[in-house]
Write an enzyme that holds these catalytic residues in place. Structure first.
Site, mmCIF file in Angstrom:
data_model
loop_
_atom_site.group_PDB
_atom_site.id
_atom_site.type_symbol
_atom_site.label_atom_id
_atom_site.label_comp_id
_atom_site.label_asym_id
_atom_site.label_seq_id
_atom_site.Cartn_x
_atom_site.Cartn_y
_atom_site.Cartn_z
ATOM 1 N N ARG A 207 35.663 23.389 50.061
ATOM 2 C CA ARG A 207 36.893 23.336 49.265
ATOM 3 C C ARG A 207 38.018 24.071 49.970
ATOM 4 O O ARG A 207 39.186 23.813 49.687
ATOM 5 C CB ARG A 207 36.667 23.967 47.888
ATOM 6 C CG ARG A 207 35.744 23.152 47.023
ATOM 7 C CD ARG A 207 35.718 23.697 45.633
ATOM 8 N NE ARG A 207 37.076 23.812 45.143
ATOM 9 C CZ ARG A 207 37.471 24.651 44.205
ATOM 10 N NH1 ARG A 207 36.606 25.451 43.646
ATOM 11 N NH2 ARG A 207 38.715 24.692 43.807
ATOM 12 N N ASP B 270 41.313 37.106 47.735
ATOM 13 C CA ASP B 270 40.627 36.031 48.466
ATOM 14 C C ASP B 270 40.001 36.510 49.782
ATOM 15 O O ASP B 270 39.333 35.719 50.463
ATOM 16 C CB ASP B 270 41.591 34.860 48.729
ATOM 17 C CG ASP B 270 41.932 34.110 47.455
ATOM 18 O OD1 ASP B 270 41.226 34.301 46.444
ATOM 19 O OD2 ASP B 270 42.912 33.346 47.459
ATOM 20 N N LYS C 287 45.498 25.683 51.968
ATOM 21 C CA LYS C 287 45.083 24.996 50.738
ATOM 22 C C LYS C 287 45.972 25.392 49.558
ATOM 23 O O LYS C 287 46.474 24.536 48.836
ATOM 24 C CB LYS C 287 43.625 25.356 50.414
ATOM 25 C CG LYS C 287 43.203 24.946 49.022
ATOM 26 C CD LYS C 287 41.769 25.329 48.706
ATOM 27 C CE LYS C 287 41.548 26.746 48.248
ATOM 28 N NZ LYS C 287 41.791 26.992 46.807
ATOM 29 N N ASN C 288 46.166 26.689 49.357
ATOM 30 C CA ASN C 288 46.849 27.139 48.150
ATOM 31 C C ASN C 288 48.361 26.943 48.195
ATOM 32 O O ASN C 288 49.053 27.191 47.203
ATOM 33 C CB ASN C 288 46.499 28.603 47.851
ATOM 34 C CG ASN C 288 45.062 28.719 47.357
ATOM 35 O OD1 ASN C 288 44.414 27.711 47.047
ATOM 36 N ND2 ASN C 288 44.557 29.950 47.294
ATOM 37 N N CYS D 90 35.444 30.187 35.026
ATOM 38 C CA CYS D 90 34.808 29.720 36.261
ATOM 39 C C CYS D 90 34.003 30.868 36.847
ATOM 40 O O CYS D 90 33.891 31.931 36.237
ATOM 41 C CB CYS D 90 35.833 29.209 37.254
ATOM 42 S SG CYS D 90 36.726 30.496 38.072
ATOM 43 N N ARG E 100 39.814 33.368 33.616
ATOM 44 C CA ARG E 100 40.980 32.668 34.165
ATOM 45 C C ARG E 100 41.749 31.810 33.150
ATOM 46 O O ARG E 100 41.837 30.593 33.276
ATOM 47 C CB ARG E 100 40.558 31.825 35.373
ATOM 48 C CG ARG E 100 39.969 32.683 36.473
ATOM 49 C CD ARG E 100 39.638 31.906 37.703
ATOM 50 N NE ARG E 100 40.811 31.547 38.477
ATOM 51 C CZ ARG E 100 40.758 30.823 39.598
ATOM 52 N NH1 ARG E 100 39.606 30.369 40.030
ATOM 53 N NH2 ARG E 100 41.844 30.551 40.258
HETATM 54 N N1 EPU Z 1 45.921 35.216 34.302
HETATM 55 C C1 EPU Z 1 46.044 35.301 32.926
HETATM 56 N N2 EPU Z 1 46.764 34.319 32.286
HETATM 57 C C2 EPU Z 1 47.358 33.299 32.942
HETATM 58 C C3 EPU Z 1 47.237 33.229 34.354
HETATM 59 C C4 EPU Z 1 46.514 34.220 34.996
HETATM 60 O O1 EPU Z 1 45.513 36.209 32.288
HETATM 61 O O2 EPU Z 1 47.995 32.453 32.299
HETATM 62 C C5 EPU Z 1 45.134 36.249 35.015
HETATM 63 C C6 EPU Z 1 43.891 35.660 35.683
HETATM 64 O O3 EPU Z 1 42.815 35.540 34.793
HETATM 65 C C7 EPU Z 1 43.643 36.653 36.798
HETATM 66 C C8 EPU Z 1 45.071 37.087 37.190
HETATM 67 O O4 EPU Z 1 45.918 36.730 36.089
HETATM 68 O O5 EPU Z 1 42.946 37.751 36.322
HETATM 69 C C9 EPU Z 1 45.619 36.450 38.442
HETATM 70 O O6 EPU Z 1 45.375 35.065 38.436
HETATM 71 P P1 EPU Z 1 46.341 34.016 39.098
HETATM 72 O O7 EPU Z 1 46.931 33.176 38.020
HETATM 73 O O8 EPU Z 1 47.280 34.673 40.037
HETATM 74 O O9 EPU Z 1 45.321 33.123 39.911
HETATM 75 P P2 EPU Z 1 45.441 31.579 40.148
HETATM 76 O O10 EPU Z 1 46.866 31.211 40.232
HETATM 77 O O11 EPU Z 1 44.577 30.861 39.180
HETATM 78 C C10 EPU Z 1 45.540 31.620 42.749
HETATM 79 C C11 EPU Z 1 44.729 31.042 43.867
HETATM 80 C C12 EPU Z 1 43.399 31.780 43.941
HETATM 81 C C13 EPU Z 1 43.687 33.256 44.175
HETATM 82 C C14 EPU Z 1 44.597 33.799 43.084
HETATM 83 C C15 EPU Z 1 45.013 35.242 43.294
HETATM 84 C C16 EPU Z 1 45.502 28.755 43.968
HETATM 85 C C17 EPU Z 1 45.229 27.320 43.775
HETATM 86 N N3 EPU Z 1 44.532 29.616 43.626
HETATM 87 O O12 EPU Z 1 44.781 31.415 41.556
HETATM 88 O O13 EPU Z 1 42.689 31.238 45.056
HETATM 89 O O14 EPU Z 1 42.483 33.978 44.188
HETATM 90 O O15 EPU Z 1 45.789 32.994 42.993
HETATM 91 O O16 EPU Z 1 45.659 35.391 44.506
HETATM 92 O O17 EPU Z 1 46.553 29.122 44.468
HETATM 93 C C18 EPU Z 1 40.801 30.772 46.361
HETATM 94 O O18 EPU Z 1 41.555 30.190 47.163
HETATM 95 O O19 EPU Z 1 39.600 31.047 46.616
HETATM 96 C C19 EPU Z 1 41.327 31.175 45.050
HETATM 97 C C20 EPU Z 1 40.546 31.478 44.021
#
Ligand code: EPU
Length: 427
Positions: A406, A314, A30-31, A125, A130
């Site tokens: 999802r 995850d 998915k990701n 969320c 996030r």
């Molecule tokens: N963060 C910030 N600012 C930003 C972006 C991130 O402070 O602009 C913080 C977030 O709040 C969090 C940390 O950085 O505390 C890491 O977040 P990240 O951005 O890496 O998460 P994401 O990209 O939103 C993806 C996956 C998630 C997975 C995380 C961590 C996708 C679509 N989603 O989320 O997947 O948990 O990376 O590996 O790729 C899931 O599949 O269940 C899921 C939540």
């Protein structure tokens, strides 16, 4: 397999106590699929994306791209043929972003190819606040003008300009957005402290197949030399490492013996090491992983989540469920998200002994869990409840399973294939 996983209001009924046996195949990740579908916005010609999982989020992404003017055809092999030559809408509306935060992934591609993008701000969320500030700051550093107004990100740019970006925090979709934006920027972009997740590598490989010039993906320093255009291409999404690992945990918890095909053991080292620490036997070939619980009880483990290659957030909920039926005391420290222990409270309702202190949970293994009606608040949390149901005495009814749907393609069919007593009932 049927497409039943798309029903949003079903429940799963699990009768615990059957050790899982047999073999299943991992679906597409998915990701990795979500950013790769967003990347089709960058292509001048037709793209074909294969090995897509049959999941709600894929349908939502198709709806998002379709509303922008993409021509999309999903064939019976779950391959999407996408033509993004007639994009005329540059907006990701609130009603789609609120159901799928990953909609933010259209920001970089739209801005770099069409010079404008309007994306609803995702907001908080079930697992934390996030924010997407790092996505926005990176684009601004590349020359974009960004306004936050009425809950939307409004971004414009003539042509983005390559620059050096030092990420304050490792962010997966942030790295993906900026990497996609940089592919068509003027000059070279360097992303320091980039995320190293295998999904970043899959996206970069796809972009390079389309003609991008990306190096260093998979390391903390990604270098992208901007090109004038990207072409269409054919690409198959890699298998889902989190799905693979979830079934391995299910086998361990039930005292079973399974083999997961189409798996990537090289992407799961931290998880496989932890599984081995519980006392099970883990074996692997180039594209499969086997797990044999050998009839022994599991030992609780200590887990700290962190960006790849460390233990993935995850898989945290699934290991909380495992620790709740293992021998001894196990600790879980969540360092990626601020509020990812909602499953602990539902597991407690099934008899688990878990104490949560902020981002730290202590679990004392119990002899048995008991079936209960439970509901989850996010994808991995709901998976952990299904796993708990597989070992609980009696029947567990897992509600709100649109969360499971999802991220897990036909979860009840795969588990049933391994011998589990599980069925989906419509509300
Ligand atoms: N963060 C910030 N600012 C930003 C972006 C991130 O402070 O602009 C913080 C977030 O709040 C969090 C940390 O950085 O505390 C890491 O977040 P990240 O951005 O890496 O998460 P994401 O990209 O939103 C993806 C996956 C998630 C997975 C995380 C961590 C996708 C679509 N989603 O989320 O997947 O948990 O990376 O590996 O790729 C899931 O599949 O269940 C899921 C939540």
């Amino acid at each position: 397999m049927t497409g039943r996983s798309n029903r949003p209001v079903d429940k799963l009924i699990v009768s615990g106590g059957v050790p899982l046996h047999g073999a299943i195949r991992t679906s597409g990740a998915k990701n990795a699929a979500l950013p790769i579908l967003a990347a089709t916005l960058l292509a001048d010609g037709p793209m074909t994306v294969g090995n897509l999982p049959h999941l709600h989020d894929i349908t939502t992404t198709m709806e998002l791209l379709g509303r922008m003017g993409a021509d999309l055809l999903l064939d019976e092999r779950m391959e999407i043929h996408a033509n993004c030559s007639n994009i005329r809408e540059f907006t990701a509306p609130h009603e789609l972003v609120r159901t799928m935060r990953a909609s933010i992934l259209v920001l970089g591609p739209l801005l770099t190819r069409f010079g404008r993008a309007t994306v609803s701000l995702p907001g908080g969320c079930a697992i934390g606040s996030r924010p997407v500030n790092l996505h926005i700051e990176g684009l601004v550093r590349m020359g974009a003008e960004v306004r936050l107004e009425n809950g939307f990100i409004h971004a414009t740019a003539r042509r983005l300009v390559g620059t050096q970006l030092v990420m304050q925090q490792v962010t997966v979709t942030g790295t993906e957005n900026l990497m996609m934006a940089a592919t068509l920027a003027d000059g070279t972009t360097v992303i320091e402290n980039a995320a190293r997740e295998p999904e970043i590598v899959d996206l970069a490989n796809c972009l390079n197949t389309m003609g991008a010039r990306i190096e260093g993906h998979g390391s903390g320093r990604i270098v992208i030399e901007g090109v004038e255009t990207l072409s269409g291409a054919r690409y198959a999404v890699q298998p889902d490492r989190i799905e693979t690992a979830t079934y391995l945990v299910a086998a361990a918890m039930t005292g079973g013996r399974i083999r997961v095909m189409d798996a990537r053991p090289d992407q799961l080292r931290a998880v496989l090491d932890k599984l081995a620490e519980t006392g099970v036997e883990v074996t692997a070939g180039p594209d499969w992983i086997g797990l044999d619980a050998r009839g022994r009880s599991l030992s609780a483990v200590d887990v700290t989540t962190a960006p790849f290659p460390a233990f993935p957030t995850d898989m945290q909920a699934q290991f909380t469920a495992l620790n709740s039926v293992a021998h001894g005391t196990g600790t879980i420290r969540e360092t990626v998200f601020e509020n990812r222990f909602m499953h602990a409270y539902e597991l407690q309702r099934m008899g688990a002994d878990i104490e949560v202190h902020g981002n730290f949970a202590v679990t004392r293994g119990v002899v048995r869990l008991t079936g209960a009606p439970v509901a989850a608040t996010d994808l991995r949390a709901s998976a952990s409840l299904v796993l708990a149901g597989l070992v609980a005495e009696g029947e567990t009814v897992v509600d709100e399973i649109h969360h499971v749907d999802r991220g897990y393609e036909c979860i009840e069919e795969k588990l049933a294939q391994l011998g589990a007593r599980i069925r989906r009932v419509p509300m």
